[in-house]
Design an enzyme around this catalytic site. Structure first.
Site, PDB file in Angstrom:
ATOM      1  N   SER A  17      76.785  69.175  41.597  1.00 24.29           N
ATOM      2  CA  SER A  17      77.674  68.037  41.682  1.00 24.29           C
ATOM      3  C   SER A  17      78.928  68.223  42.799  1.00 24.29           C
ATOM      4  O   SER A  17      78.870  69.775  42.952  1.00 24.29           O
ATOM      5  CB  SER A  17      78.313  67.583  40.420  1.00 24.29           C
ATOM      6  OG  SER A  17      79.491  67.047  40.411  1.00 24.29           O
ATOM      7  N   TYR A  37      82.081  71.090  32.450  1.00 17.66           N
ATOM      8  CA  TYR A  37      81.066  70.494  33.519  1.00 17.66           C
ATOM      9  C   TYR A  37      81.444  71.095  34.770  1.00 17.66           C
ATOM     10  O   TYR A  37      80.385  71.590  35.499  1.00 17.66           O
ATOM     11  CB  TYR A  37      81.262  68.995  33.533  1.00 17.66           C
ATOM     12  CG  TYR A  37      80.363  68.130  34.434  1.00 17.66           C
ATOM     13  CD1 TYR A  37      79.224  67.530  33.920  1.00 17.66           C
ATOM     14  CD2 TYR A  37      80.665  67.887  35.686  1.00 17.66           C
ATOM     15  CE1 TYR A  37      78.332  67.002  34.775  1.00 17.66           C
ATOM     16  CE2 TYR A  37      79.822  67.260  36.486  1.00 17.66           C
ATOM     17  CZ  TYR A  37      78.758  66.684  36.023  1.00 17.66           C
ATOM     18  OH  TYR A  37      77.906  65.957  36.856  1.00 17.66           O
TER      19      TYR A  37
END
Ligand code: NAD
Length: 260
Positions: free
Chosen positions: A142, A155
């Protein structure tokens, strides 16, 4: 029979019952790869969509939090297709909370699914890839593997971790025909992001359209979502011969997010 450049090869995509994983599975199938899908929730529709592209498909419902289930999935893929040639580590979840309030079980789940599962699939896929002297490992990280956002500690930690794992895997395979790279999307409108849009609309008392506009304008200069199809095309480039010497890259497709 699909005779694309990946014909005769097998791809395994974790978390491919929806979103980016399904987009990856379809792109790889369009290029001719047989595909092993994985993920939670109903999977029949996803498997049918991939099979319709003229390739062999299989599904394994391993929970990416469980090393033993991951081992069973990798054995299943090897028994069904011989080996995994293209491994896409895509399964992921999000949880948004301040550090002091972050539920410890959620921390463990995010790290297990978004990071440790890729360690397990990679260590299990590598021996056969080395033997064939060809393989592609694509880690769906990401933009949060490159920069941070508040309230996303697990995350961001997992995604920075998978970028690190990508580099180590690339170094350990550098003299072989196996490559490993990370793909770093910005916002992609999938169920994972729709949850965050809906939460924003509720919290601010605005429409879903307005929450979507606000979400994009906070971080993504292009004000556009990246699509699973665009990410699939990048994956195909990395699988092609032109990608033979792309190793350990963390390639963002983020509308300029990380350029700021
Ligand atoms: P999604 O929610 O649409 O898909 C997630 C997939 O993972 C689903 O198939 C789900 O069933 C599966 N999954 C979840 N927990 C699992 C578990 N324990 N075991 C097995 N499968 C499990 O989400 P998405 O947006 O398509 O996300 C896919 C990947 O892309 C994730 O790693 C995510 O972090 C990453 N990503 C997404 C975005 C975005 O904007 N959507 C941006 C950057 C990176």
């Amino acid at each position: 029979m699909n005779e694309g450049f990946l014909a005769g090869k097998t791809a395994l995509v974790t978390g491919s019952t929806s979103g980016i994983g399904l987009g990856m599975a379809k792109a790889l199938a369009k290029a001719g790869a047989n595909v092993v899908l994985n993920g939670f929730g109903p999977h029949e529709q996803a498997v049918a969509e991939v099979a319709a592209l003229g390739v062999e498909t299989a599904f394994h419902g391993a929970d990416m939090r469980q090393a033993l289930e991951i081992e069973a999935m990798m054995q299943f893929a090897a028994q069904r297709f011989g080996r995994v040639d293209v491994l896409v580590n895509n399964a992921g979840i999000q949880h948004v909370a301040a550090l002091e309030d972050f539920p410890t079980q959620k921390w463990d789940d995010v790290i297990a699914i978004n990071l440790s599962s890729a360690f397990h699939t990679t260590r299990l896929a590598l021996p056969a890839m080395r033997q064939a002297n060809w393989g592609r490992i694509l880690n769906i990280a990401s933009v949060h593997g490159l920069v941070a956002s508040a309230l996303k500690s697990a995350y961001v930690a997992a995604k920075h971790g998978i970028v690190g794992l990508t580099k180590v895997t690339a170094l350990e395979t550098a003299t072989t025909g196996v490559t490993c790279n990370a793909i770093c999307p910005g916002w992609v409108l999938t169920p994972l992001v729709q949850q965050q849009v809906d939460a924003k609309a509720l919290a601010l008392g605005v429409s879903v359209d307005e929450a979507t506009r606000l979400l994009l304008s906070e971080k993504e200069p292009s004000l556009q979502f990246t699509t699973p199809e665009e990410l699939g095309e990048l994956a195909l480039f990395l699988c092609s011969a032109a990608g033979n010497n792309v190793r350990g890259a963390a390639w963002n497709m983020d509308g300029g997010w990380a350029a700021q």
